[in-house]
Design an enzyme around this catalytic site. Structure first.
Site, PDB file in Angstrom:
ATOM      1  N   CYS A  45       0.840  -1.206   0.000  1.00 40.33           N
ATOM      2  CA  CYS A  45       0.000   0.000   0.000  1.00 40.33           C
ATOM      3  C   CYS A  45       0.876   1.259   0.000  1.00 40.33           C
ATOM      4  O   CYS A  45       0.551   2.259  -0.636  1.00 40.33           O
ATOM      5  CB  CYS A  45      -0.939   0.001   1.204  1.00 40.33           C
ATOM      6  SG  CYS A  45      -2.377  -1.073   1.004  1.00 40.33           S
ATOM      7  N   HIS A 134      -0.893 -10.311  -4.501  1.00 37.61           N
ATOM      8  CA  HIS A 134       0.022 -10.011  -5.609  1.00 37.61           C
ATOM      9  C   HIS A 134       0.253 -11.268  -6.432  1.00 37.61           C
ATOM     10  O   HIS A 134       0.223 -12.373  -5.904  1.00 37.61           O
ATOM     11  CB  HIS A 134       1.355  -9.450  -5.109  1.00 37.61           C
ATOM     12  CG  HIS A 134       2.030 -10.301  -4.084  1.00 37.61           C
ATOM     13  ND1 HIS A 134       1.673 -10.279  -2.747  1.00 37.61           N
ATOM     14  CD2 HIS A 134       3.039 -11.213  -4.174  1.00 37.61           C
ATOM     15  CE1 HIS A 134       2.421 -11.120  -2.071  1.00 37.61           C
ATOM     16  NE2 HIS A 134       3.269 -11.710  -2.912  1.00 37.61           N
TER      17      HIS A 134
HETATM   18  P1  5GP Z   1       5.558 -13.275  -1.528  1.00 36.05           P
HETATM   19  O1  5GP Z   1       6.690 -14.030  -0.929  1.00 36.05           O
HETATM   20  O2  5GP Z   1       4.713 -12.577  -0.481  1.00 36.05           O
HETATM   21  O3  5GP Z   1       4.719 -14.073  -2.491  1.00 36.05           O
HETATM   22  O4  5GP Z   1       6.204 -12.142  -2.420  1.00 36.05           O
HETATM   23  C1  5GP Z   1       6.579 -10.912  -1.928  1.00 36.05           C
HETATM   24  C2  5GP Z   1       7.647 -10.386  -2.845  1.00 36.05           C
HETATM   25  O5  5GP Z   1       7.818  -9.022  -2.554  1.00 36.05           O
HETATM   26  C3  5GP Z   1       8.996 -11.073  -2.672  1.00 36.05           C
HETATM   27  O6  5GP Z   1       9.386 -11.691  -3.891  1.00 36.05           O
HETATM   28  C4  5GP Z   1       9.931  -9.920  -2.277  1.00 36.05           C
HETATM   29  O7  5GP Z   1      11.196 -10.024  -2.887  1.00 36.05           O
HETATM   30  C5  5GP Z   1       9.171  -8.706  -2.768  1.00 36.05           C
HETATM   31  N1  5GP Z   1       9.437  -7.482  -2.006  1.00 36.05           N
HETATM   32  C6  5GP Z   1       9.536  -7.389  -0.651  1.00 36.05           C
HETATM   33  N2  5GP Z   1       9.751  -6.099  -0.304  1.00 36.05           N
HETATM   34  C7  5GP Z   1       9.774  -5.376  -1.460  1.00 36.05           C
HETATM   35  C8  5GP Z   1       9.955  -3.990  -1.730  1.00 36.05           C
HETATM   36  O8  5GP Z   1      10.112  -3.151  -0.864  1.00 36.05           O
HETATM   37  N3  5GP Z   1       9.932  -3.620  -3.042  1.00 36.05           N
HETATM   38  C9  5GP Z   1       9.736  -4.527  -4.055  1.00 36.05           C
HETATM   39  N4  5GP Z   1       9.740  -4.058  -5.303  1.00 36.05           N
HETATM   40  N5  5GP Z   1       9.568  -5.841  -3.824  1.00 36.05           N
HETATM   41  C10 5GP Z   1       9.570  -6.263  -2.534  1.00 36.05           C
HETATM   42 ZN    ZN Z   2      -1.809  -3.312   1.145  1.00 37.49          ZN
END
Ligand code: 5GP
Ligand code: ZN
Length: 142
Positions: A45, A134
């Site tokens: 967000c 996401h």
């Molecule tokens: P999840 O593991 O929740 O499916 O994916 C979250 C993703 O967000 C991870 O691949 C992680 O590398 C990415 N991520 C975490 N913090 C940030 C951030 O501050 N900026 C961006 N662009 N990606 C992020």
């Molecule tokens: Zn959110």
């Protein structure tokens, strides 16, 4: 959940420095209008609200797509709804997920991506670390 409080704290202490390519952008008069569906404790967000910068590759009224800060493939894009919704397990996620899939199709066509994986991690046990819905778009071709 705040997903990376230690990194956010570092940013807040030193807004002039880049942390792994991510920079804190101080809000100014050009900030977008307040969106009532945001959760300001949520990392994504904050990206939607332009409080945190990201390498944005696509944006429309409902959806934002930006490069993952820790890419797991040569192309690693996160496609998110602009409204805060936790995961695929949340109510009405199927309608929002349709927007994410349409966005993925647009990016694939626009960037001539030959093949890719589209992945939703669902819940902590499913590997979801950021509690804002996401979709990962992962591809091997540059
Ligand atoms: P999840 O593991 O929740 O499916 O994916 C979250 C993703 O967000 C991870 O691949 C992680 O590398 C990415 N991520 C975490 N913090 C940030 C951030 O501050 N900026 C961006 N662009 N990606 C992020
Ligand atoms: Zn959110």
């Amino acid at each position: 959940m705040i997903c990376h409080p230690e990194r956010l704290a570092k940013d807040l202490c030193d807004p002039s420095t880049s942390v792994s390519g991510r920079q804190l952008v101080l809000s100014d008069s050009s900030a977008p209008p307040q969106n009532d569906n945001l959760n300001m404790d949520c990392l994504f967000c904050k990206i939607v609200n332009k409080e945190l910068s990201a390498d944005v590759v696509f944006e429309n009224e409902n959806v934002l797509a930006f490069r993952d800060i820790y890419p797991k493939a040569p192309i690693h894009i996160l496609i998110i709804p602009k409204q805060h919704i936790e995961s695929i397990n949340s109510e009405n996620s199927e309608n929002i997920a349709k927007d994410l899939i349409l966005t993925a199709k647009n990016i694939i066509k626009r960037d001539s991506i030959k093949g890719c994986k589209l992945v939703f991690n669902v819940g902590k046990e499913g590997g979801q670390t950021v509690d804002h819905l996401h979709m990962h778009l992962l591809s091997g071709n540059e």
